[in-house]
Enzyme design. Structure first.
Site, PDB file in Angstrom:
ATOM      1  N   HIS A   1       0.804  -1.061  -0.067  1.00 41.99           N
ATOM      2  CA  HIS A   1       0.035   0.076   0.188  1.00 41.99           C
ATOM      3  C   HIS A   1       0.916   1.091  -0.015  1.00 41.99           C
ATOM      4  O   HIS A   1       1.256   1.821   1.035  1.00 41.99           O
ATOM      5  CB  HIS A   1      -1.012   0.134   1.187  1.00 41.99           C
TER       6      HIS A   1
ATOM      7  N   HIS B   1      -5.739   4.165  -6.180  1.00 42.13           N
ATOM      8  CA  HIS B   1      -7.042   4.954  -5.597  1.00 42.13           C
ATOM      9  C   HIS B   1      -7.206   6.341  -5.381  1.00 42.13           C
ATOM     10  O   HIS B   1      -7.896   6.873  -4.659  1.00 42.13           O
ATOM     11  CB  HIS B   1      -7.283   4.168  -4.207  1.00 42.13           C
TER      12      HIS B   1
ATOM     13  N   SER C   1      -8.443  -7.500   6.319  1.00 35.80           N
ATOM     14  CA  SER C   1      -8.629  -7.045   4.961  1.00 35.80           C
ATOM     15  C   SER C   1      -9.608  -7.969   4.075  1.00 35.80           C
ATOM     16  O   SER C   1      -9.737  -9.190   4.286  1.00 35.80           O
ATOM     17  CB  SER C   1      -7.172  -6.628   4.223  1.00 35.80           C
TER      18      SER C   1
ATOM     19  N   HIS D   1     -11.849   2.054  -0.835  1.00 35.92           N
ATOM     20  CA  HIS D   1     -10.302   1.381  -0.868  1.00 35.92           C
ATOM     21  C   HIS D   1      -9.842   0.890   0.367  1.00 35.92           C
ATOM     22  O   HIS D   1      -8.709   0.524   0.449  1.00 35.92           O
ATOM     23  CB  HIS D   1      -9.392   2.409  -1.733  1.00 35.92           C
ATOM     24  N   GLY D   2     -10.522   1.104   1.398  1.00 40.01           N
ATOM     25  CA  GLY D   2     -10.050   0.636   2.711  1.00 40.01           C
ATOM     26  C   GLY D   2     -10.977   1.122   3.796  1.00 40.01           C
ATOM     27  O   GLY D   2     -12.034   1.802   3.669  1.00 40.01           O
ATOM     28  N   ALA D   3     -10.514   0.845   5.151  1.00 41.66           N
ATOM     29  CA  ALA D   3     -11.506   1.310   6.393  1.00 41.66           C
ATOM     30  C   ALA D   3     -11.554   2.901   6.465  1.00 41.66           C
ATOM     31  O   ALA D   3     -12.583   3.251   6.909  1.00 41.66           O
ATOM     32  CB  ALA D   3     -10.957   0.766   7.449  1.00 41.66           C
ATOM     33  N   GLY D   4     -10.740   3.634   6.357  1.00 46.17           N
ATOM     34  CA  GLY D   4     -10.573   4.899   6.380  1.00 46.17           C
ATOM     35  C   GLY D   4     -10.384   5.186   7.829  1.00 46.17           C
ATOM     36  O   GLY D   4     -10.413   4.493   8.739  1.00 46.17           O
TER      37      GLY D   4
END
Length: 268
Positions: free
Chosen positions: A17, A126, A168, A186-189
């Site tokens: 990432h 992203h 994930s 694109h992810g949890a934030g």
């Protein structure tokens, strides 16, 4: 990462990432030096030049991820000693009923097969701007789609990373993409900003492992605190929202095993 799919098959995966944050920031500084909020239209003399710089940053980010994956592969499969050897090199092998040479050959063959089987599964950007067609009031229009913290859902499976102390997910996009601008989270934030006081509780030594039994390697104590699991939302809640909205389906979970983070280079 250890991954489980719907058939309960276990895989070992590497998630990289990272991207072009330094390069992207330099492009931003260049275009905001004389104007804090520049508006570059298609007739602007810098229009094509800006897009070229943007595309270069996207390609550079892909190359950056490839390089990190290549280096990780070198750490695991690079120049190593005999795979069948244990303990000190000068220590005599323990007597067993099995020929140690056969063990080493079998291990080496399995090692070589694993190395050859490595391949890139996904490569997702992203943060980007790209031309895309949309239906506006029943009319098809070509517009610019700016994804900020959103992954494209029209290029196959999408990873949705959690924190270093959470699962994930790999997502299968659903639908025609019009309701969600062909994009997924694109992810949890983040739940808390990086400088939140509540992230600095407890000794830093406790942050090198997680409640999931995974390990954290990080040379920057500030980054170790800023990226602690409590700083992020639950990735399960994010995935649940996308599934409820009908834009994605979770098809595989990834459990963290080792997380490597470092920010030491920024201090130089």
């Amino acid at each position: 990462m250890c991954a489980n799919d719907t058939h309960n098959t276990v895989f070992i995966l590497l998630i990289v990432h990272t991207g072009s944050r330094g390069l992207g920031a330099s492009i931003l500084r260049h275009y905001t030096r004389s104007d804090g909020n520049p508006y570059i239209t298609s007739t602007h003399p810098e229009y094509r030049n800006y897009l070229d710089k943007h595309d270069h940053a996207v390609v550079w980010a892909k190359a950056n991820r490839d390089l990190l994956a290549h280096r990780f592969k070198g750490c695991v499969f690079g120049s190593r000693g005999s795979l069948g050897a244990t303990g000190d090199a000068d220590e005599p092998a323990e007597d067993t009923d099995i020929d140690n040479t056969e063990i080493e050959v079998a291990a080496a063959e399995g090692y070589a097969e694993a190395k050859e089987d490595l391949q890139k599964i996904l490569d997702v950007t992203h943060n980007s701007v790209s031309p895309s067609g949309f239906q506006v009031d029943g009319e098809s229009r070509e517009m610019w789609l700016h994804r900020k913290g959103a992954a494209p859902s029209d290029q196959g499976f999408v990873p949705c990373p959690g924190s270093r102390g959470d699962f994930s997910w790999i997502l299968q996009p659903l639908g025609n993409g019009e309701r969600n601008a062909h994009s997924l989270a694109h992810g949890a934030g983040r739940l808390h900003p990086r400088n939140a006081p509540n992230l600095r509780r407890g000794p830093i030594s406790q942050l090198t492992t997680t409640s999931m039994g995974s390990y954290v390697v990080c040379t920057d104590p500030d980054l170790l605190v800023q990226e602690r699991p409590e700083a992020y939302k639950s990735v399960q809640a994010v995935v649940d929202d996308m599934e409820e909205f009908g834009i994605a389906e979770g098809v595989a979970t990834l459990r963290p095993f080792v997380t490597f983070k470092t920010g030491a280079e920024r201090r130089k």
